[in-house]
Design an enzyme around this catalytic site. Structure first.
Site, short mmCIF file in Angstrom:
data_model
loop_
_atom_site.label_atom_id
_atom_site.label_comp_id
_atom_site.label_asym_id
_atom_site.label_seq_id
_atom_site.Cartn_x
_atom_site.Cartn_y
_atom_site.Cartn_z
N LYS A 55 0.84 -1.21 0.00
CA LYS A 55 0.00 0.00 0.00
C LYS A 55 0.87 1.25 0.00
CE LYS A 55 -3.90 -2.28 2.24
NZ LYS A 55 -4.60 -2.60 3.50
N ASP A 68 -10.69 3.45 4.37
CA ASP A 68 -11.12 2.05 4.30
C ASP A 68 -12.64 1.95 4.15
OD1 ASP A 68 -9.29 0.01 4.16
OD2 ASP A 68 -8.88 -0.03 6.32
N GLN A 101 -4.40 -0.99 9.80
CA GLN A 101 -4.40 -2.32 9.20
C GLN A 101 -5.00 -3.34 10.18
OE1 GLN A 101 -3.40 -3.10 5.96
NE2 GLN A 101 -4.25 -5.11 6.43
#
Ligand code: NDP
Length: 290
Positions: free
Chosen positions: A53, A120, A97
């Protein structure tokens, strides 16, 4: 034999679009879009996702930083870190994460992120907007699948989409997106309590497998000509590989390839799209914040 949907190539096209947008943003705003990825502990898959990412973000002209914290970080310390990132004007996107260590409540963490920086798309405010069909930051994996279907010319309107899996990060938002006006699928969501799963998956024009079980979807579960989207990323032992494992999806790829009309590979299908959509969300969040 099915046509291969090349997620890597489609993701590269999305990333190029984002890079163009990020360059224009830099010109207008005098700064790059900013992304902060928070990684707690040493979870091996998480480490490789976070690396991918951050690298992709940098290549697209996004100022990305990975904030690493030890596995025994307290929830209070994580919430303080998130509050700091919420308040930082250089930060447009915050990604924590998952999964998180046991001492940390995932729900509390997701709720602590400013919805405007929630790249997200997991905050309840953004999930609510998604379900209502309002514009919002959409969860990256399902949004990536929609983008992949669109760019591959797969007809979604009136198609029967069967989603196997009802997680908050894939299955449920996938169903909401496919129902949306303009996409207009007829949606069925299946899970571990579904009776006679193959009889339902065989009705799918578009079959999305988000189960987390290696090669679970077999050829007899797929209608001839269906589009099969394999979300699964499973590590299976493989001593012939240097690292001792290989990645397989939730679909028995070789056999389903013979039946389906189109199929995504693992790796190189949904995974790269997830990252591309994270970059797109970061750019979108930056533009909205100005
Ligand atoms: P979860 O474990 O949260 O959800 C799995 C879902 O599958 C659950 O809803 C579960 O049902 C259902 N399920 C489990 N067993 C069966 C069964 N025998 N029959 C029918 N349904 C079943 O997983 P995630 O949604 O987080 O992830 C799914 C997969 O996708 C994983 O392999 C993950 O690694 C991968 N993934 C890939 C991403 C990418 O970028 N490509 C991003 C995110 C995830 P129930 O609810 O009843 O338990």
């Amino acid at each position: 034999m099915a046509q291969l949907i090349d997620g890597k190539a489609i993701a590269a096209a999305v990333r190029a679009d984002v890079a163009g947008g990020a360059a224009a943003f830099l010109e207008d705003a005098g700064r790059k879009p900013g992304l902060r990825v928070v990684l707690i502990g040493e979870h091996p898959a998480s480490q490789s996702y976070v690396r991918a990412k951050a690298r992709a973000a940098g290549e697209a002209g996004i100022e990305a930083e990975t904030l690493r914290r030890p596995a025994d970080l307290s929830q209070d310390d994580l919430l303080t870190l998130i509050a700091d990132l919420n308040a930082d004007p250089a930060v447009d996107g915050i990604l924590v994460q998952l999964p998180l260590p046991d001492q940390i409540d995932e729900t509390a963490v997701i709720r602590a992120i400013d919805p405007a920086k929630d790249v997200d798309g997991f905050h309840p405010e953004n999930v609510g907007k998604l379900v209502l069909g309002e514009e919002t930051l959409e969860p990256c994996t399902p949004a990536g699948i929609v983008e992949m279907l669109r760019r591959s010319g797969v007809e979604t309107s009136g198609a029967h989409t069967v989603v196997v899996g009802r997680s908050n990060i894939v299955g449920k938002p996938m169903a909401s997106l496919m129902l949306r006006r303009g996409i207009d699928s007829t949606v069925t969501v299946c899970h571990s309590r579904t009776r006679d799963l193959p009889s339902i998956t065989r009705q799918a024009d578009i079959l999305v497998a988000a189960i987390g079980r290696p090669e679970f979807v077999t050829a007899d579960m797929v209608k001839s000509g269906a589009t099969v989207i394999d979300v699964g990323i499973n590590r299976v032992e493989d001593e012939t590989r240097e690292r001792g494992y290989r990645l397989v999806g939730d679909v028995a790829f070789d056999a389903v390839l013979e039946v389906a009309g189109a199929i995504t590979p693992v790796p190189g299908g949904v995974g790269p799209m997830t990252i591309a959509m994270l970059l797109q969300n970061t750019l979108q969040a930056a533009r909205r914040r100005g």
